[in-house]
Design an enzyme around this catalytic site. Structure first.
Site, mmCIF file in Angstrom:
data_model
loop_
_atom_site.group_PDB
_atom_site.id
_atom_site.type_symbol
_atom_site.label_atom_id
_atom_site.label_comp_id
_atom_site.label_asym_id
_atom_site.label_seq_id
_atom_site.Cartn_x
_atom_site.Cartn_y
_atom_site.Cartn_z
ATOM 1 C CE1 TYR A 12 -4.336 -1.320 0.167
ATOM 2 C CE2 TYR A 12 -3.106 -3.117 1.160
ATOM 3 C CZ TYR A 12 -4.255 -2.638 0.551
ATOM 4 O OH TYR A 12 -5.314 -3.477 0.319
ATOM 5 C CB CYS A 277 -0.471 3.791 10.374
ATOM 6 S SG CYS A 277 0.512 3.559 8.900
HETATM 7 C C1 UDX Z 1 -2.950 7.082 8.570
HETATM 8 C C2 UDX Z 1 -2.414 8.529 8.537
HETATM 9 O O1 UDX Z 1 -3.493 9.436 8.271
HETATM 10 C C3 UDX Z 1 -1.331 8.651 7.492
HETATM 11 O O2 UDX Z 1 -0.790 9.957 7.488
HETATM 12 C C4 UDX Z 1 -0.256 7.641 7.816
HETATM 13 O O3 UDX Z 1 0.762 7.697 6.869
HETATM 14 C C5 UDX Z 1 -0.829 6.245 7.860
HETATM 15 O O4 UDX Z 1 -1.902 6.188 8.797
HETATM 16 P P1 UDX Z 1 -4.648 5.661 7.072
HETATM 17 O O5 UDX Z 1 -4.556 4.659 8.174
HETATM 18 O O6 UDX Z 1 -4.438 5.209 5.675
HETATM 19 O O7 UDX Z 1 -3.580 6.831 7.316
HETATM 20 O O8 UDX Z 1 -6.089 6.357 7.115
HETATM 21 P P2 UDX Z 1 -6.749 7.547 7.966
HETATM 22 O O9 UDX Z 1 -7.487 8.388 7.035
HETATM 23 O O10 UDX Z 1 -5.779 8.203 8.859
HETATM 24 O O11 UDX Z 1 -7.841 6.766 8.839
HETATM 25 C C6 UDX Z 1 -7.494 5.915 9.921
HETATM 26 C C7 UDX Z 1 -8.738 5.435 10.648
HETATM 27 O O12 UDX Z 1 -9.373 6.504 11.330
HETATM 28 C C8 UDX Z 1 -9.821 4.862 9.716
HETATM 29 O O13 UDX Z 1 -10.384 3.709 10.314
HETATM 30 C C9 UDX Z 1 -10.841 5.981 9.611
HETATM 31 O O14 UDX Z 1 -12.115 5.515 9.336
HETATM 32 C C10 UDX Z 1 -10.752 6.572 11.018
HETATM 33 N N1 UDX Z 1 -11.202 7.971 11.078
HETATM 34 C C11 UDX Z 1 -10.521 8.956 10.421
HETATM 35 C C12 UDX Z 1 -12.325 8.301 11.843
HETATM 36 O O15 UDX Z 1 -12.938 7.432 12.473
HETATM 37 N N2 UDX Z 1 -12.722 9.611 11.898
HETATM 38 C C13 UDX Z 1 -12.050 10.612 11.254
HETATM 39 O O16 UDX Z 1 -12.460 11.791 11.403
HETATM 40 C C14 UDX Z 1 -10.915 10.273 10.483
HETATM 41 P P1 ADP Z 2 2.527 -1.332 3.634
HETATM 42 O O1 ADP Z 2 1.128 -0.919 3.981
HETATM 43 O O2 ADP Z 2 3.534 -0.877 4.662
HETATM 44 O O3 ADP Z 2 2.922 -0.983 2.249
HETATM 45 P P2 ADP Z 2 2.157 -4.118 2.800
HETATM 46 O O4 ADP Z 2 2.004 -5.353 3.654
HETATM 47 O O5 ADP Z 2 1.018 -3.695 1.943
HETATM 48 O O6 ADP Z 2 2.594 -2.947 3.803
HETATM 49 O O7 ADP Z 2 3.412 -4.279 1.839
HETATM 50 C C1 ADP Z 2 4.661 -4.744 2.219
HETATM 51 C C2 ADP Z 2 5.203 -5.678 1.110
HETATM 52 O O8 ADP Z 2 6.584 -5.956 1.404
HETATM 53 C C3 ADP Z 2 4.508 -7.034 0.998
HETATM 54 O O9 ADP Z 2 3.975 -7.168 -0.313
HETATM 55 C C4 ADP Z 2 5.633 -8.078 1.271
HETATM 56 O O10 ADP Z 2 5.525 -9.220 0.448
HETATM 57 C C5 ADP Z 2 6.881 -7.279 0.907
HETATM 58 N N1 ADP Z 2 8.113 -7.769 1.541
HETATM 59 C C6 ADP Z 2 8.345 -8.047 2.839
HETATM 60 N N2 ADP Z 2 9.625 -8.445 3.036
HETATM 61 C C7 ADP Z 2 10.246 -8.420 1.821
HETATM 62 C C8 ADP Z 2 11.585 -8.693 1.351
HETATM 63 N N3 ADP Z 2 12.548 -9.081 2.180
HETATM 64 N N4 ADP Z 2 11.821 -8.554 0.020
HETATM 65 C C9 ADP Z 2 10.852 -8.151 -0.826
HETATM 66 N N5 ADP Z 2 9.591 -7.863 -0.448
HETATM 67 C C10 ADP Z 2 9.271 -7.983 0.861
#
Ligand code: UDX
Ligand code: ADP
Length: 462
Positions: A12, A277
């Site tokens: 992601y 996260c």
């Molecule tokens: C988060 C941070 O925003 C981003 O900067 C960091 O790099 C990764 O983590 P993400 O987890 O992708 O991003 O989504 P985010 O929009 O932050 O939402 C996180 C959770 O909070 C979701 O479950 C969302 O539904 C919830 N949320 C968010 C609420 O419940 N209310 C809000 O007002 C905002």
């Molecule tokens: P993020 O949200 O942090 O991007 P993901 O789980 O979506 O996390 O992606 C992490 C990717 O890293 C996975 O697709 C996994 O297969 C890959 N990965 C983990 N360890 C290795 C490695 N040693 N070499 C190559 N790819 C790796």
């Protein structure tokens, strides 16, 4: 001048970030590598609806850059050796074993990457940490690189990703800031930082590119996520108070959000935050604080998680209580499984925890999500431990149509705020449900007045 970039991890973070870097820098070759062959095949699929992650706008960028200067491959060693700059974007889940279990980040994938880079590198490299990591991880990477590889120079940078899923393309195109941490006390370190600044400067205004020392950059990422999650737990705590006192949490959020010192964003009360996260990063912060002996600091941040767990449990408890204290054998339709709208990611989604609670109460769970595939939902359920592995998914049914999902249900639970849910023919849904028909809106998404007019018993957050 950087000519070749390699990104380890096509997830992601790595996928969308590299797609945009390649799009904006047509002179740089960007190769995204992953051990997961299926994932790489999906990134290379000519049918763009089959990309491994759903993110609005991503398909167009892939269409523009893939095959031109953006490549997806499983040839990890080859891509590492060719690259001048290597991004590490592998997953760093919370440890599920040993010291720091359920709290510390599991750095085994990071360490494996560092060892692999050390093993195959024959020329100098800039190594960039992209994954969220505990403070001082760069030091560990540095030690592994220098102690297992001779004759090659490495510079380590921290460049945390702030994109949120569902809005990743906009966040990457127009970031609030780009943060680059490096060893800025040395000329080599400064130069490495400058190389990465140059890559972003292709489209990000200079004043939005911040450079700091490594530790500030690493800690800023954890701090940003902790502050954001803290806002959510704060408003979610108020939602419970609103339910008890008769205040309306959305009105409270609006009223406080207009105070410019507070601001309007991240104040939407919900069934609880999810995503890969927030929980992980706060647990990390708690673990680091504890390891420095800072008990009060650790307890302070841990409360954000405790409140979030409470919010999810409160939602499922409310469903059971409202349905006359039993959901045994009743069909509960889940609208949404992803942790937020516009993504197919389900990591730490509140839906999983609510499903767990209701399955423990012997409910039948019917799930519809516009973007999450069936297998993912079953995998999430299997990861729960309320029953033996074998019959874990008994009682869970995945539907490809929302109306079928809701047919004959005793209650509907809205777990994700997908826009399409607002557009449904709710009269039609009502007609096909058991009566009384309940809606538990975990996102305060639907039109309460309209639903009550139709005849639903509508329960919302706060
Ligand atoms: C988060 C941070 O925003 C981003 O900067 C960091 O790099 C990764 O983590 P993400 O987890 O992708 O991003 O989504 P985010 O929009 O932050 O939402 C996180 C959770 O909070 C979701 O479950 C969302 O539904 C919830 N949320 C968010 C609420 O419940 N209310 C809000 O007002 C905002
Ligand atoms: P993020 O949200 O942090 O991007 P993901 O789980 O979506 O996390 O992606 C992490 C990717 O890293 C996975 O697709 C996994 O297969 C890959 N990965 C983990 N360890 C290795 C490695 N040693 N070499 C190559 N790819 C790796």
């Amino acid at each position: 001048m950087i000519k070749n970039i390699c990104c380890i991890g096509a997830g992601y973070v790595g996928g969308p970030t590299m797609a945009v870097i390649a799009q904006k820098n047509p002179d740089i070759n960007v190769t995204v590598v992953d051990l997961n062959e299926q994932r790489i095949a999906a990134w290379n699929n000519t049918d763009l609806s089959k990309l491994p992650i759903y993110e609005p706008g991503l398909d167009n960028v892939i269409l523009e850059a893939r095959g031109r200067n953006l490549f997806f491959s499983t040839q990890v060693d080859e891509a590492i050796d060719k690259a001048d700059m290597i991004f590490i974007s592998v997953n760093t889940p919370t440890k599920t074993y040993g010291i720091g279990k359920d709290m510390a980040a599991d750095l085994k994938y990071i360490e494996l990457c560092a060892r692999q880079i050390a093993r195959v590198s024959t020329s100098d490299k800039i190594v960039v940490e992209k994954s969220t990591l505990p403070v001082k991880t760069a030091e560990a990477i540095h030690d592994i690189l220098y102690q297992t590889c001779s004759g090659v120079n490495f510079q380590i940078l921290s460049n945390p990703e702030f994109l949120a899923e569902g809005t990743a393309m906009e966040d990457l195109n127009n970031p609030d800031r780009v943060l680059i941490g490096g060893n800025i006390d040395t000329d080599e370190g400064k130069q490495a930082v400058q190389e990465l600044v140059n890559i972003y400067a292709g489209w990000v205004p200079k004043e939005k590119i911040l450079t700091t020392n490594l530790w500030s950059s690493e800690l800023s990422k954890l701090t940003a996520n902790a502050f954001l999650a803290q806002r959510l737990s704060s408003i979610n705590a108020m939602s419970e108070l609103c339910e008890s006192s008769g205040a309306d949490v959305d009105e409270v959020a609006k009223a406080i959000g207009m105070d410019t010192r507070i601001g309007p964003k991240f104040l939407k009360a919900s069934v609880g935050f999810g995503g890969s996260c927030f929980q992980k990063d706060i647990l990390n912060l708690v673990y680091i604080s504890k390891s420095y002996g800072l008990t009060e600091v650790a307890d302070y941040w841990e409360q954000v998680i405790i409140l979030n767990d409470h919010q999810k449990r409160r939602f499922s408890t409310k469903i059971v209580k409202t349905l006359y204290n039993t959901v045994s054998g009743k069909k509960i339709a889940f609208l949404g499984w992803a942790f937020k709208k516009d993504t197919n990611d389900t990591r730490e989604s509140a839906a999983i925890y609510v499903a767990h609670d209701l399955l423990t109460e012997q409910a039948c769970i019917a799930v519809y999500d516009p973007k999450v595939i069936e297998e993912r939902i079953y995998t999430d359920i299997r990861s729960l431990h309320y029953a033996s592995e074998k019959n874990n998914t008994e009682g869970v049914f995945v539907f490809h149509d929302a109306y079928d999902c809701c047919k004959d249900a005793h209650a509907i639970a809205v777990l994700t705020e997908w826009d399409e849910f607002k557009e449904y023919d709710w009269q039609n849904i009502y007609n096909e449900m058991q009566k009384p028909a309940f809606v538990f809106d975990g996102r305060n998404l639907l039109d309460q007045k309209e639903l009550e007019r139709i005849g639903f018993i509508y329960k919302r957050i706060g």
